[in-house]
Scaffold this motif. Structure first.
Motif, PDB file in Angstrom:
ATOM      1  N   PRO A   1     -44.916 -70.317  64.778  1.00 43.27           N
ATOM      2  CA  PRO A   1     -44.261 -69.132  65.347  1.00 43.27           C
ATOM      3  C   PRO A   1     -43.911 -68.092  64.282  1.00 43.27           C
ATOM      4  O   PRO A   1     -43.640 -66.936  64.599  1.00 43.27           O
TER       5      PRO A   1
ATOM      6  N   ARG B   1     -48.007 -53.596  63.435  1.00 39.10           N
ATOM      7  CA  ARG B   1     -48.917 -53.294  64.546  1.00 39.10           C
ATOM      8  C   ARG B   1     -49.440 -54.622  65.057  1.00 39.10           C
ATOM      9  O   ARG B   1     -49.605 -55.565  64.289  1.00 39.10           O
ATOM     10  N   LYS B   2     -49.810 -54.664  66.336  1.00 34.79           N
ATOM     11  CA  LYS B   2     -50.392 -55.871  66.869  1.00 34.79           C
ATOM     12  C   LYS B   2     -51.891 -55.862  66.586  1.00 34.79           C
ATOM     13  O   LYS B   2     -52.579 -54.888  66.904  1.00 34.79           O
TER      14      LYS B   2
ATOM     15  N   ARG C   1     -40.828 -47.041  61.824  1.00 36.09           N
ATOM     16  CA  ARG C   1     -42.272 -47.163  62.079  1.00 36.09           C
ATOM     17  C   ARG C   1     -42.812 -46.360  63.273  1.00 36.09           C
ATOM     18  O   ARG C   1     -43.931 -45.862  63.195  1.00 36.09           O
TER      19      ARG C   1
ATOM     20  N   ARG D   1     -57.974 -69.919  77.632  1.00 32.74           N
ATOM     21  CA  ARG D   1     -57.432 -68.674  77.063  1.00 32.74           C
ATOM     22  C   ARG D   1     -58.535 -67.748  76.548  1.00 32.74           C
ATOM     23  O   ARG D   1     -58.266 -66.717  75.940  1.00 32.74           O
TER      24      ARG D   1
ATOM     25  N   ALA E   1     -52.343 -62.060  74.290  1.00 33.51           N
ATOM     26  CA  ALA E   1     -51.511 -61.749  75.462  1.00 33.51           C
ATOM     27  C   ALA E   1     -51.240 -60.256  75.561  1.00 33.51           C
ATOM     28  O   ALA E   1     -50.809 -59.764  76.595  1.00 33.51           O
TER      29      ALA E   1
ATOM     30  N   THR F   1     -36.440 -61.756  63.684  1.00 35.84           N
ATOM     31  CA  THR F   1     -37.079 -61.794  65.002  1.00 35.84           C
ATOM     32  C   THR F   1     -37.577 -63.213  65.247  1.00 35.84           C
ATOM     33  O   THR F   1     -37.810 -63.980  64.303  1.00 35.84           O
TER      34      THR F   1
ATOM     35  N   ASN G   1     -45.595 -58.883  62.529  1.00 39.71           N
ATOM     36  CA  ASN G   1     -44.743 -57.782  62.975  1.00 39.71           C
ATOM     37  C   ASN G   1     -43.956 -57.190  61.811  1.00 39.71           C
ATOM     38  O   ASN G   1     -43.840 -55.974  61.662  1.00 39.71           O
ATOM     39  N   GLN G   2     -43.473 -58.070  60.949  1.00 40.97           N
ATOM     40  CA  GLN G   2     -42.638 -57.614  59.842  1.00 40.97           C
ATOM     41  C   GLN G   2     -43.446 -56.861  58.780  1.00 40.97           C
ATOM     42  O   GLN G   2     -43.029 -55.820  58.296  1.00 40.97           O
TER      43      GLN G   2
ATOM     44  N   TYR H   1     -40.155 -65.690  67.780  1.00 40.11           N
ATOM     45  CA  TYR H   1     -41.225 -65.828  68.764  1.00 40.11           C
ATOM     46  C   TYR H   1     -40.680 -66.576  69.967  1.00 40.11           C
ATOM     47  O   TYR H   1     -40.017 -67.605  69.817  1.00 40.11           O
TER      48      TYR H   1
ATOM     49  N   GLU I   1     -49.562 -69.893  67.927  1.00 42.47           N
ATOM     50  CA  GLU I   1     -48.689 -68.815  68.412  1.00 42.47           C
ATOM     51  C   GLU I   1     -49.276 -67.438  68.079  1.00 42.47           C
ATOM     52  O   GLU I   1     -49.164 -66.503  68.866  1.00 42.47           O
TER      53      GLU I   1
ATOM     54  N   PRO J   1     -45.949 -64.456  75.384  1.00 44.28           N
ATOM     55  CA  PRO J   1     -45.322 -64.443  74.053  1.00 44.28           C
ATOM     56  C   PRO J   1     -44.752 -63.080  73.700  1.00 44.28           C
ATOM     57  O   PRO J   1     -45.408 -62.058  73.892  1.00 44.28           O
TER      58      PRO J   1
ATOM     59  N   PRO K   1     -46.705 -64.671  64.092  1.00 48.98           N
ATOM     60  CA  PRO K   1     -46.458 -63.379  64.762  1.00 48.98           C
ATOM     61  C   PRO K   1     -45.267 -62.639  64.151  1.00 48.98           C
ATOM     62  O   PRO K   1     -45.300 -61.413  64.028  1.00 48.98           O
ATOM     63  N   VAL K   2     -44.244 -63.378  63.750  1.00 47.55           N
ATOM     64  CA  VAL K   2     -43.076 -62.757  63.102  1.00 47.55           C
ATOM     65  C   VAL K   2     -43.515 -62.045  61.815  1.00 47.55           C
ATOM     66  O   VAL K   2     -43.154 -60.892  61.566  1.00 47.55           O
TER      67      VAL K   2
ATOM     68  N   LEU L   1     -41.716 -61.118  70.774  1.00 42.87           N
ATOM     69  CA  LEU L   1     -40.838 -61.290  69.617  1.00 42.87           C
ATOM     70  C   LEU L   1     -39.475 -60.727  69.980  1.00 42.87           C
ATOM     71  O   LEU L   1     -39.356 -59.555  70.345  1.00 42.87           O
TER      72      LEU L   1
ATOM     73  N   ARG M   1     -51.988 -66.726  70.577  1.00 42.80           N
ATOM     74  CA  ARG M   1     -51.426 -66.414  71.896  1.00 42.80           C
ATOM     75  C   ARG M   1     -50.847 -65.007  71.913  1.00 42.80           C
ATOM     76  O   ARG M   1     -51.055 -64.248  72.851  1.00 42.80           O
ATOM     77  N   TRP M   2     -50.107 -64.683  70.875  1.00 42.71           N
ATOM     78  CA  TRP M   2     -49.441 -63.372  70.810  1.00 42.71           C
ATOM     79  C   TRP M   2     -50.464 -62.231  70.830  1.00 42.71           C
ATOM     80  O   TRP M   2     -50.308 -61.241  71.532  1.00 42.71           O
TER      81      TRP M   2
END
Lengths: 337, 337
Positions: free
Chosen positions: A246, A258-259, B201, A319, A279, B222, A253-254, B224, A272, B231, A249-250, B233, A275-276
């Protein structure tokens, strides 16, 4: 008059050179047939190329603007080998041996004792606590500049225990081609790894074409300090952030903010993150490297101590995550084959 | 034959267009006389341009390869206004007012009570503890996507209390020109701010041309989580990293992984960052914005609650840091002047 003609000839010649370079640059992403040469012509390659085509076709339904074409890659087991143990663990073992003369107490003290005796099972028995202890003893207590030099020097000569090749040669050619292919199509490529960020940064540019600022990983705490009135950053024996599971994704983001739209991993530590990414609204492509080639590399998944792939493998199909079968999908694995 | 000639004419014409664009692109960074038009022709401008010229002149003693041309900028008081209070504090005040109907208890509870009464002194009296409490109540408890939308919506209409201009217009034109000028010379520009990274940002690309992944700032933790199996954050009410003072070199090392060669700040919160950058071997340029223009902006330094500049100002001369005098060095401050 004659001189003027000559000058204009020279200008014209250099303009032509510039033109040829310009045209070659503009055309190269389009030479799709030549991309990914170390990939067999299986469904895996087709799916990757279809996704890239869709996201880069202007006016198309799946088009993604270049600034949003973020691709993230796990490192261990995805870009380079992680068997019989993580490369960073190889570094830890070598450092313990190098530092041992200054630590006579290690001869009798677990887990150092096991490392010095070459007893991998004893190291494993020391568990996470033992590994962290080894990590802190070898990764902390110096400045960031000093650590960077230690790592760079180590990679210059350290060799993989099975193949005898430099660790820097133990990268997967098809994945390096994929990095190149994505970049040629306007993607920005990142590493998002459970490995230590300052262990990877000194070499990622050289081996993957990924600059230090595009490497996200686990970190230990650093502290600003003055040494003889000169500012340095000291590495403290304290884990700051674990970029795994997990945490991925943290971390994305940090650090990136951007995703991503493209993600590659090979273990449940990437679950994770996959999935993030998939999704999210809009295009998202996920792939898992499945280590199926005992002959050319290693074959492992659900039972492995390093790079365990179980839950993510179970859920991949529903998935819509691409599972790359190394044996079937890759024509070549290493550069020295 | 005639058709062939026509086709080749068309190709030639489009090649010419491409060429002109290529040449224009190659030449523009060289048009030094037109750079930084909102800077007066004082020593400050000359020093900046001399440094950029030295670092970009191939074969010269001070030459720096493009990948190492990292430039970092503080935000509050360096790129945009920080008086009468930080922009992010303006956001906090507005959010408290917006959320107040769901929190009737705030009417009687410090520091919320002071915010709702418009009593800035009361807020100040609540100290760091009060500010953190306000920060958590307004910055945590939602997903990262939700927070990003809240911030974006706020910036669309929020106005500066003194000028009545949008906060996004309260940026310093000379600094935006400097960002453009550095980028045109192959520098990669970053923000390194004590402000919240997810507060900046959503708008830095639009107002500074700096993408989200080039913004380093303070962070909250943050986590998850799955919400209805999707999912996300979640932003937790817990400070993760404070990117200020000695935290700035730490943040640069962690996020960028390279030492910058150009740094701009305006307060003692930038002191360690300036020292770290300019102590490195090789070229390093540091500048401090000194707020000296009470008429066009604000005049403050040693006594200010926001952007206190004291120690760094004392040491600037002996450390060879450029002190930019806003009143004397800047022809124009804001775009709407």
């Amino acid at each position: 008059m004659r001189n003027r003609l000559k000058a204009s000839d020279a200008i014209f010649a250099s303009l032509l050179v510039a033109l040829v370079m310009l045209i070659a640059g503009a055309l190269s992403p389009g030479l799709a047939q030549e991309a990914l040469p170390s990939w067999n012509d299986t469904a895996a390659k087709t799916r990757i190329m279809d996704f890239v085509k869709a996201t880069t076709t202007q006016g198309g339904e799946g088009y993604v603007a270049p600034e949003d074409r973020i691709a993230v890659f796990d490192n261990d087991g995805t870009l380079w080998v992680e068997q019989p143990f993580y490369t960073q663990l190889g570094f830890v073992f070598d450092r313990v041996k190098t530092l041992a003369p200054d630590h006579p107490e290690w001869k009798e003290q677990a887990p150092f004792k096991s490392v010095l005796a070459g007893d991998l099972k004893g190291v494993a028995k020391s568990g996470e606590k033992g590994i962290v202890e080894l990590g802190m003893a070898t990764h902390a207590g110096m400045t960031t500049d000093q650590f960077s030099k230690i790592v760079t020097d180590w990679f210059a000569t350290a060799k993989h225990p099975k193949t005898g090749k430099l660790y820097t040669e133990m990268t997967y050619v098809p994945m390096r081609e994929l990095l190149d292919y994505l970049r040629a199509n306007g993607f920005k490529t990142y590493i998002v790894s459970g490995g230590g960020v300052e262990f990877m940064r000194p070499i990622t540019e050289k081996i993957y074409g990924i600059p230090p600022e595009q490497v996200v990983g686990s970190t230990i705490t650093t502290e600003y300090a003055l040494v003889d009135d000169v500012p340095v950053l000291r590495r403290l024996p304290k884990i700051d952030f674990v970029d795994d599971g997990p945490g991925k994704p943290v971390g994305i983001n940090q650090f990136i903010g951007r995703k991503p739209i493209f993600v590659a991993g090979n273990s449940d530590g990437d679950y994770e993150m996959l999935r993030w990414v998939t999704a999210a609204k809009g295009p998202g492509f996920a792939m898992l490297i499945h280590h199926t080639d005992a002959e050319r590399e290693y074959a492992y998944d659900r039972q492995s101590s390093f790079g365990k792939l179980d839950k993510a493998l179970d859920e991949a199909e529903r998935r819509n995550w691409l599972v790359v079968d190394m044996k079937a999908d890759w024509r070549k694995i290493f550069g020295w084959e």
